[in-house]
Design a protein around this motif. Structure first.
Motif, PDB file in Angstrom:
ATOM      1  N   VAL A 141       1.086  -1.003  -0.081  1.00  0.00           N
ATOM      2  CA  VAL A 141      -0.747  -0.067  -0.043  1.00  0.00           C
ATOM      3  C   VAL A 141       1.488   0.968  -0.361  1.00  0.00           C
ATOM      4  N   VAL A 142       0.836   1.921  -0.563  1.00  0.00           N
ATOM      5  CA  VAL A 142       1.439   3.133  -0.856  1.00  0.00           C
ATOM      6  C   VAL A 142       0.644   4.384  -0.510  1.00  0.00           C
ATOM      7  N   GLU A 143       0.878   5.199  -0.383  1.00  0.00           N
ATOM      8  CA  GLU A 143       0.642   7.175  -0.179  1.00  0.00           C
ATOM      9  C   GLU A 143       0.929   7.528  -1.288  1.00  0.00           C
ATOM     10  N   THR A 144       0.016   8.487  -1.594  1.00  0.00           N
ATOM     11  CA  THR A 144       0.133   8.960  -2.855  1.00  0.00           C
ATOM     12  C   THR A 144      -0.163  10.507  -2.927  1.00  0.00           C
ATOM     13  N   GLY A 145      -0.392  11.980  -3.357  1.00  0.00           N
ATOM     14  CA  GLY A 145      -0.532  12.975  -3.209  1.00  0.00           C
ATOM     15  C   GLY A 145      -1.953  13.127  -2.102  1.00  0.00           C
ATOM     16  N   ASN A 146      -2.932  12.472  -2.945  1.00  0.00           N
ATOM     17  CA  ASN A 146      -3.823  12.569  -2.437  1.00  0.00           C
ATOM     18  C   ASN A 146      -4.977  11.288  -2.531  1.00  0.00           C
ATOM     19  N   SER A 147      -4.457  10.203  -2.284  1.00  0.00           N
ATOM     20  CA  SER A 147      -4.982   8.628  -1.800  1.00  0.00           C
ATOM     21  C   SER A 147      -4.495   7.609  -1.466  1.00  0.00           C
ATOM     22  N   LEU A 148      -4.939   6.671  -0.994  1.00  0.00           N
ATOM     23  CA  LEU A 148      -3.932   5.535  -1.015  1.00  0.00           C
ATOM     24  C   LEU A 148      -3.733   4.021  -1.862  1.00  0.00           C
ATOM     25  N   MET A 149      -2.887   3.637  -2.747  1.00  0.00           N
ATOM     26  CA  MET A 149      -2.532   2.740  -3.855  1.00  0.00           C
ATOM     27  C   MET A 149      -2.715   1.310  -3.576  1.00  0.00           C
ATOM     28  N   THR A 150      -3.039   0.418  -3.502  1.00  0.00           N
ATOM     29  CA  THR A 150      -2.188  -1.066  -4.195  1.00  0.00           C
ATOM     30  C   THR A 150      -1.926  -1.279  -4.687  1.00  0.00           C
ATOM     31  N   LEU A 151      -1.188  -2.374  -5.123  1.00  0.00           N
ATOM     32  CA  LEU A 151       0.183  -2.507  -6.174  1.00  0.00           C
ATOM     33  C   LEU A 151       0.830  -3.783  -5.080  1.00  0.00           C
ATOM     34  N   THR A 152       0.654  -4.311  -6.656  1.00  0.00           N
ATOM     35  CA  THR A 152       1.074  -6.017  -6.525  1.00  0.00           C
ATOM     36  C   THR A 152       1.517  -6.199  -7.526  1.00  0.00           C
ATOM     37  N   LEU A 153       2.333  -6.760  -7.349  1.00  0.00           N
ATOM     38  CA  LEU A 153       3.412  -7.576  -8.946  1.00  0.00           C
ATOM     39  C   LEU A 153       3.072  -8.917  -9.306  1.00  0.00           C
ATOM     40  N   ARG A 154       3.699  -8.867 -10.450  1.00  0.00           N
ATOM     41  CA  ARG A 154       2.860 -10.037 -11.310  1.00  0.00           C
ATOM     42  C   ARG A 154       4.546 -10.977 -11.799  1.00  0.00           C
ATOM     43  N   ASP A 155       3.723 -12.121 -12.453  1.00  0.00           N
ATOM     44  CA  ASP A 155       4.715 -11.956 -13.531  1.00  0.00           C
ATOM     45  C   ASP A 155       5.107 -11.436 -14.620  1.00  0.00           C
ATOM     46  N   ASN A 156       6.433 -12.035 -14.341  1.00  0.00           N
ATOM     47  CA  ASN A 156       7.346 -11.220 -16.004  1.00  0.00           C
ATOM     48  C   ASN A 156       7.491  -9.484 -16.079  1.00  0.00           C
ATOM     49  N   HIS A 157       7.914  -9.075 -14.568  1.00  0.00           N
ATOM     50  CA  HIS A 157       8.305  -7.513 -14.693  1.00  0.00           C
ATOM     51  C   HIS A 157       6.609  -6.586 -14.749  1.00  0.00           C
ATOM     52  N   GLN A 158       5.426  -7.718 -14.603  1.00  0.00           N
ATOM     53  CA  GLN A 158       3.711  -6.895 -14.220  1.00  0.00           C
ATOM     54  C   GLN A 158       2.851  -6.245 -13.559  1.00  0.00           C
ATOM     55  N   VAL A 159       3.061  -5.442 -13.122  1.00  0.00           N
ATOM     56  CA  VAL A 159       2.231  -4.863 -11.820  1.00  0.00           C
ATOM     57  C   VAL A 159       1.428  -4.787 -11.833  1.00  0.00           C
ATOM     58  N   GLU A 160       0.442  -5.075 -11.175  1.00  0.00           N
ATOM     59  CA  GLU A 160      -1.446  -4.545 -10.791  1.00  0.00           C
ATOM     60  C   GLU A 160      -1.257  -3.710 -10.179  1.00  0.00           C
ATOM     61  N   VAL A 161      -2.430  -2.236 -10.514  1.00  0.00           N
ATOM     62  CA  VAL A 161      -2.649  -1.370  -9.782  1.00  0.00           C
ATOM     63  C   VAL A 161      -4.103  -1.122  -9.530  1.00  0.00           C
TER      64      VAL A 161
END
Length: 276
Positions: free
Chosen positions: A98-118
Motif C-alpha cells: 500500500v502506497v500513499e500518494t498526494g491524494n489517496s492510498l493505492m494498492t500495488l501487486t507485483l505479477r509475473d514477467n515484471h507486470q504490476v497490477e494497480v
C-alpha cells in the motif's frame, strides 16, 4: 549535490526514480526540471520520489513531479514502476503493498514477467472534485477548444482527465487540440487530454497529452479514464486492452463505485548518479 537514481519506464512513459529514504535530499522545482531535461539531464516525463509513509496503513509514500517541476497527484505507470523499484532496491520484500500518494492510498501487486497490477481506486465524476467549471455532472460536456466545439468526457483518476473519442489516433489535428484542452480555462488545475479510438468493445487505441509534460508514450491514469468514459457511454466491456504508443495496458472496471484496476509492464533502463 550528487543524487543516485534509477531510470525506468512503463510502456514507454519514462521516469527517474529517486530513493529519499536511504539518501537524504530535498529537491527544488528547478532540480526536477534539471533532472528531467532530455539534453542536459537524465531525461524523463516525470520524477518520482520514494519517501517514508505518513499514514500507518501505508508501506511507502511517493511524490510525482512533472518535467516542468509541478507536482502531480497520481500516475498509474509511475505507480507500477514504483512497485518494481522498491523491490529492486530491496526496500521491501512485499509482493503486495500500500502506497500513499498526494491524494489517496493505492494498492500495488507485483505479477509475473515484471507486470504490476494497480488498484487505482474509483473514478470521480463530480465537477467540483475533478475540478471542472460546470454546475451539473454529466457523461459528456461541451468544450470549445482551438476554435472547435467538442464533446468530452471528464473525470478524475487522482488527477483530472478530459477524453475525446476520435475516428483515428493518427489524426494530424490531435496535437493542436491536445495543447488547447490541457490548458483550457474550464479546468482550473489544467487537465490531461486523451484521444480514444474505439477498435471494438475490448480494444482501444489512445494518445494522451499530459499537463506539465506534453504527449507521452503512455499514461496509465489516462488509460483508466478513457475506459471508464467508454464504458459509461456504452461503447466498451468491463475489461479492455488499451494500446498506446509505448505498449499495451489492461484496464478493468465493474462500474458504479468500484475501483479501476490497471495491469501493465515495467522496465529498468539504467542507474546512475547526477550532480545538481
Amino acid at each position: 549535490m550528487p543524487v543516485k537514481f534509477t531510470k525506468m519506464h512503463g510502456a514507454g512513459n519514462d521516469f527517474v526514480m529517486i530513493d529519499t529514504i536511504s539518501q537524504r535530499i530535498k529537491l527544488r522545482p528547478r532540480d526536477i526540471r534539471s533532472i528531467a531535461d532530455r539534453r542536459r539531464g537524465v531525461g524523463c516525463d516525470q520524477v518520482l520520489l520514494v519517501e517514508p509513509p505518513g499514514q500507518p496503513e501505508a508501506d511507502f509514500r511517493y511524490r510525482i513531479f512533472n518535467a516542468d517541476g509541478s507536482e502531480a497527484g497520481q500516475c498509474g505507470n509511475g505507480a507500477r514502476c514504483f512497485a518494481r523499484f522498491v523491490r529492486h532496491r530491496r526496500l521491501t520484500h512485499l509482493q503486495k503493498m500500500v502506497v500513499e500518494t498526494g491524494n489517496s492510498l493505492m494498492t500495488l501487486t507485483l505479477r509475473d514477467n515484471h507486470q504490476v497490477e494497480v488498484d487505482m481506486g474509483p473514478p470521480v465524476f463530480a465537477p467540483r472534485d475533478i475540478p471542472l467549471r460546470r454546475d451539473q455532472e454529466a457523461q459528456e460536456y461541451d468544450l470549445l477548444a482551438a476554435g472547435e466545439q467538442l464533446r468530452v468526457g471528464a473525470l478524475s483518476m487522482g488527477n483530472p482527465h478530459a477524453v475525446l473519442r476520435v475516428n483515428s489516433v493518427n489524426d494530424g489535428s490531435l496535437e493542436r487540440l491536445g495543447e488547447a484542452i490541457r490548458g483550457h480555462d474550464d479546468f482550473p488545475d489544467g487537465t490531461n487530454a486523451g484521444f480514444m479510438e474505439v477498435v471494438d468493445r475490448q480494444n482501444v487505441r489512445l494518445r494522451v497529452f499530459e499537463r506539465g509534460v506534453g504527449e507521452t508514450e503512455a499514461c496509465g491514469s489516462g488509460a483508466c479514464a478513457a475506459v471508464v468514459y467508454g464504458q459509461r457511454m456504452g461503447w466498451l466491456d468491463e475489461q479492455v486492452t488499451v494500446e498506446l504508443t509505448g505498449g499495451k495496458l489492461t484496464i478493468q472496471w465493474q462500474g458504479a463505485n468500484s475501483s479501476v484496476f490497471m495491469t501493465g509492464p515495467t522496465a529498468i533502463s539504467f542507474e546512475g548518479t547526477i550532480r545538481l
